[in-house]
Design a protein around this motif. Structure first.
Motif, PDB file in Angstrom:
ATOM      1  N   PHE A 182      28.645  35.737  30.196  1.00 14.21           N
ATOM      2  CA  PHE A 182      29.229  36.299  31.410  1.00 14.21           C
ATOM      3  C   PHE A 182      29.726  35.127  32.249  1.00 14.21           C
ATOM      4  O   PHE A 182      28.929  34.284  32.673  1.00 14.21           O
ATOM      5  N   LYS A 183      31.025  35.059  32.481  1.00 12.59           N
ATOM      6  CA  LYS A 183      31.592  33.973  33.288  1.00 12.59           C
ATOM      7  C   LYS A 183      32.404  34.568  34.432  1.00 12.59           C
ATOM      8  O   LYS A 183      33.266  35.423  34.211  1.00 12.59           O
ATOM      9  N   SER A 184      32.096  34.114  35.641  1.00 18.18           N
ATOM     10  CA  SER A 184      32.808  34.576  36.851  1.00 18.18           C
ATOM     11  C   SER A 184      32.790  36.096  36.961  1.00 18.18           C
ATOM     12  O   SER A 184      33.810  36.717  37.307  1.00 18.18           O
TER      13      SER A 184
ATOM     14  N   LEU B 236      27.660  40.585  38.677  1.00 20.61           N
ATOM     15  CA  LEU B 236      26.485  41.226  38.068  1.00 20.61           C
ATOM     16  C   LEU B 236      25.461  41.610  39.138  1.00 20.61           C
ATOM     17  O   LEU B 236      24.286  41.807  38.835  1.00 20.61           O
ATOM     18  N   SER B 237      25.904  41.739  40.383  1.00 23.08           N
ATOM     19  CA  SER B 237      24.991  42.114  41.459  1.00 23.08           C
ATOM     20  C   SER B 237      24.260  43.403  41.093  1.00 23.08           C
ATOM     21  O   SER B 237      24.864  44.344  40.570  1.00 23.08           O
TER      22      SER B 237
ATOM     23  N   CYS C 116      28.508  33.310  38.332  1.00 23.33           N
ATOM     24  CA  CYS C 116      28.468  34.764  38.557  1.00 23.33           C
ATOM     25  C   CYS C 116      27.750  35.098  39.860  1.00 23.33           C
ATOM     26  O   CYS C 116      26.954  34.322  40.370  1.00 23.33           O
ATOM     27  N   ARG C 117      28.047  36.288  40.363  1.00 22.15           N
ATOM     28  CA  ARG C 117      27.236  36.876  41.428  1.00 22.15           C
ATOM     29  C   ARG C 117      26.190  37.739  40.726  1.00 22.15           C
ATOM     30  O   ARG C 117      26.549  38.645  39.979  1.00 22.15           O
ATOM     31  N   ALA C 118      24.926  37.442  40.988  1.00 25.44           N
ATOM     32  CA  ALA C 118      23.858  38.225  40.345  1.00 25.44           C
ATOM     33  C   ALA C 118      22.759  38.541  41.350  1.00 25.44           C
ATOM     34  O   ALA C 118      21.583  38.629  41.009  1.00 25.44           O
ATOM     35  N   GLN C 119      23.156  38.742  42.614  1.00 23.88           N
ATOM     36  CA  GLN C 119      22.168  39.051  43.647  1.00 23.88           C
ATOM     37  C   GLN C 119      21.447  40.345  43.298  1.00 23.88           C
ATOM     38  O   GLN C 119      22.070  41.344  42.940  1.00 23.88           O
ATOM     39  N   GLY C 120      20.123  40.310  43.416  1.00 27.06           N
ATOM     40  CA  GLY C 120      19.348  41.527  43.200  1.00 27.06           C
ATOM     41  C   GLY C 120      19.254  41.984  41.758  1.00 27.06           C
ATOM     42  O   GLY C 120      18.703  43.050  41.478  1.00 27.06           O
ATOM     43  N   ALA C 121      19.749  41.184  40.820  1.00 28.27           N
ATOM     44  CA  ALA C 121      19.646  41.562  39.399  1.00 28.27           C
ATOM     45  C   ALA C 121      18.173  41.579  38.982  1.00 28.27           C
ATOM     46  O   ALA C 121      17.362  40.808  39.487  1.00 28.27           O
ATOM     47  N   ASP C 122      17.825  42.468  38.063  1.00 31.11           N
ATOM     48  CA  ASP C 122      16.429  42.660  37.648  1.00 31.11           C
ATOM     49  C   ASP C 122      16.249  42.165  36.216  1.00 31.11           C
ATOM     50  O   ASP C 122      16.787  42.752  35.275  1.00 31.11           O
ATOM     51  N   PHE C 123      15.505  41.065  36.066  1.00 33.57           N
ATOM     52  CA  PHE C 123      15.283  40.461  34.747  1.00 33.57           C
ATOM     53  C   PHE C 123      13.855  40.690  34.242  1.00 33.57           C
ATOM     54  O   PHE C 123      13.437  40.058  33.273  1.00 33.57           O
TER      55      PHE C 123
ATOM     56  N   LYS D  96      25.301  27.767  38.262  1.00 34.54           N
ATOM     57  CA  LYS D  96      26.267  27.966  39.351  1.00 34.54           C
ATOM     58  C   LYS D  96      26.411  29.435  39.744  1.00 34.54           C
ATOM     59  O   LYS D  96      27.506  29.912  40.031  1.00 34.54           O
ATOM     60  N   SER D  97      25.290  30.155  39.724  1.00 32.82           N
ATOM     61  CA  SER D  97      25.316  31.589  40.025  1.00 32.82           C
ATOM     62  C   SER D  97      24.460  31.902  41.249  1.00 32.82           C
ATOM     63  O   SER D  97      23.553  31.156  41.600  1.00 32.82           O
ATOM     64  N   ASN D  98      24.775  33.009  41.895  1.00 32.91           N
ATOM     65  CA  ASN D  98      24.004  33.458  43.048  1.00 32.91           C
ATOM     66  C   ASN D  98      22.919  34.415  42.566  1.00 32.91           C
ATOM     67  O   ASN D  98      23.208  35.550  42.188  1.00 32.91           O
ATOM     68  N   LEU D  99      21.684  33.930  42.564  1.00 29.17           N
ATOM     69  CA  LEU D  99      20.531  34.711  42.087  1.00 29.17           C
ATOM     70  C   LEU D  99      19.662  35.179  43.254  1.00 29.17           C
ATOM     71  O   LEU D  99      18.490  35.516  43.067  1.00 29.17           O
ATOM     72  N   SER D 100      20.236  35.239  44.460  1.00 27.90           N
ATOM     73  CA  SER D 100      19.467  35.664  45.630  1.00 27.90           C
ATOM     74  C   SER D 100      18.839  37.037  45.391  1.00 27.90           C
ATOM     75  O   SER D 100      19.507  37.961  44.916  1.00 27.90           O
ATOM     76  N   TYR D 101      17.553  37.135  45.692  1.00 31.41           N
ATOM     77  CA  TYR D 101      16.792  38.388  45.586  1.00 31.41           C
ATOM     78  C   TYR D 101      16.714  38.951  44.161  1.00 31.41           C
ATOM     79  O   TYR D 101      16.275  40.085  43.963  1.00 31.41           O
ATOM     80  N   ALA D 102      17.117  38.178  43.172  1.00 32.68           N
ATOM     81  CA  ALA D 102      16.945  38.623  41.778  1.00 32.68           C
ATOM     82  C   ALA D 102      15.457  38.638  41.439  1.00 32.68           C
ATOM     83  O   ALA D 102      14.656  37.910  42.033  1.00 32.68           O
ATOM     84  N   ASN D 103      15.071  39.474  40.481  1.00 30.92           N
ATOM     85  CA  ASN D 103      13.659  39.621  40.130  1.00 30.92           C
ATOM     86  C   ASN D 103      13.380  38.981  38.768  1.00 30.92           C
ATOM     87  O   ASN D 103      13.831  39.476  37.731  1.00 30.92           O
ATOM     88  N   PHE D 104      12.640  37.867  38.803  1.00 28.90           N
ATOM     89  CA  PHE D 104      12.252  37.156  37.582  1.00 28.90           C
ATOM     90  C   PHE D 104      10.735  37.217  37.374  1.00 28.90           C
ATOM     91  O   PHE D 104      10.169  36.371  36.682  1.00 28.90           O
TER      92      PHE D 104
END
Length: 214
Positions: free
Chosen positions: A66-68, A71-72, A89-96, A118-126
Motif C-alpha cells: 500500500f503506497k500513498s 487506510l484510516s 499512507c494515512r492509517a489513523q485508527g487502523a486496527d492491527f 512514513k505513515s500516520n499511525l495515530s490512534y492505531a491499535n497494535f
C-alpha cells in the motif's frame, strides 16, 4: 480515473497479484481475500461519510503493498501480513490486533517481516502485535495503542511519539535515533540495547535533573 467500487464484497482471488492505481473502494469488504503480492498505489479505502475504513480482516496480505493510500480506520484484524508494505499512507485508527507479521519456522523459531514507513499511525491499535526487527521508521505514533506489543529490534528512527505509552510495549534493541520521544521516562522503560543520538540522551537525562556538560 481508477477503479471505483462501493459496498462490494471482494471475491477471494479477484485482485491477487494485481497492481491498482488511484482506485476507490468505499465500504468494500476484503475480508478473507487473497491479496498476495497485490499493489495498491494512491487508493482510497476510507469513507468520510460513514467514517469507516476498508475491511481486511483475515485477508492474506503476504507481500501486499500500500503506497500513498488512505487506510484510516481500516480493519486488519487476524490478517496474514508477512512482508506487507505500508508506505506514506494515512492509517489513523487502523486496527492491527491479531495481525500476523510472522513466519513460524518451528514452534520456537520465527521471524517477522513488515515495512511500515512514513505513515500516520495515530490512534492505531497494535495491542499484543509482534513487529520485531522490522522497518518502522518515520511514522507518526500519536496515541497509538501498544499494550503488550513487541517492537524489539525494529527501526523506529525518525518517528513522532507524542502521546505514546512507552511502558506498554517492548522497545528493547530498537533504533530510536532522530525520533521525537514524547514522554519517554528512563526510570520506567526498559531501553536495553536501544540506539539514540547524543541530543536525545541529553534531553532524557535532563528530565532526571542531570546536567550534561561539554
Amino acid at each position: 480515473m481508477g477503479l471505483a467500487l462501493q459496498g462490494e464484497k471482494i471475491a477471494r482471488n479477484r485482485f491477487t497479484g494485481e497492481k491498482i492505481e488511484n482506485g476507490s473502494f468505499m465500504l468494500c469488504d476484503f475480508s478473507g481475500a487473497d491479496l498476495t503480492g497485490t499493489e495498491f498505489i494512491g487508493c482510497q479505502f476510507y469513507d468520510r461519510d460513514s467514517r469507516q475504513g476498508g475491511n481486511f480482516s483475515r485477508a492474506i496480505l503476504k507481500d501486499a503493498s500500500f503506497k500513498s493510500c488512505d487506510l484510516s480506520m481500516a480493519d486488519f484484524r487476524h490478517a496474514n501480513a508477512l512482508g506487507i508494505e505500508i508506505r506514506e499512507c494515512r492509517a489513523q485508527g487502523a486496527d492491527f490486533r491479531g495481525t500476523s507479521f510472522m513466519n513460524m519456522i518451528t514452534s520456537r523459531t520465527w521471524f517477522c517481516s513488515a515495512y511500515i514507513t512514513k505513515s500516520n499511525l495515530s490512534y492505531a491499535n497494535f495491542a499484543k502485535v509482534v513487529l520485531e526487527k522490522c522497518e518502522l521508521w518515520e511514522n507518526r505514533w500519536h496515541g497509538a495503542q501498544v499494550l503488550g506489543a513487541s517492537f524489539s529490534g525494529s527501526d523506529l528512527s525518525g518517528g513522532e511519539f507524542s502521546g505514546f505509552d512507552w511502558r506498554a510495549a517492548d522497545v528493547t534493541q530498537c533504533d530510536l535515533s532522530n525520533a521525537e520521544l514524547g514522554e519517554l521516562d528512563l526510570r520506567t522503560t526498559d531501553l536495553q540495547g536501544v540506539k539514540m543520538d547524543s541530543h536525545q540522551a541529553a534531553q532524557l537525562l535532563e528530565r532526571l535533573g542531570i546536567a550534561i556538560i561539554g
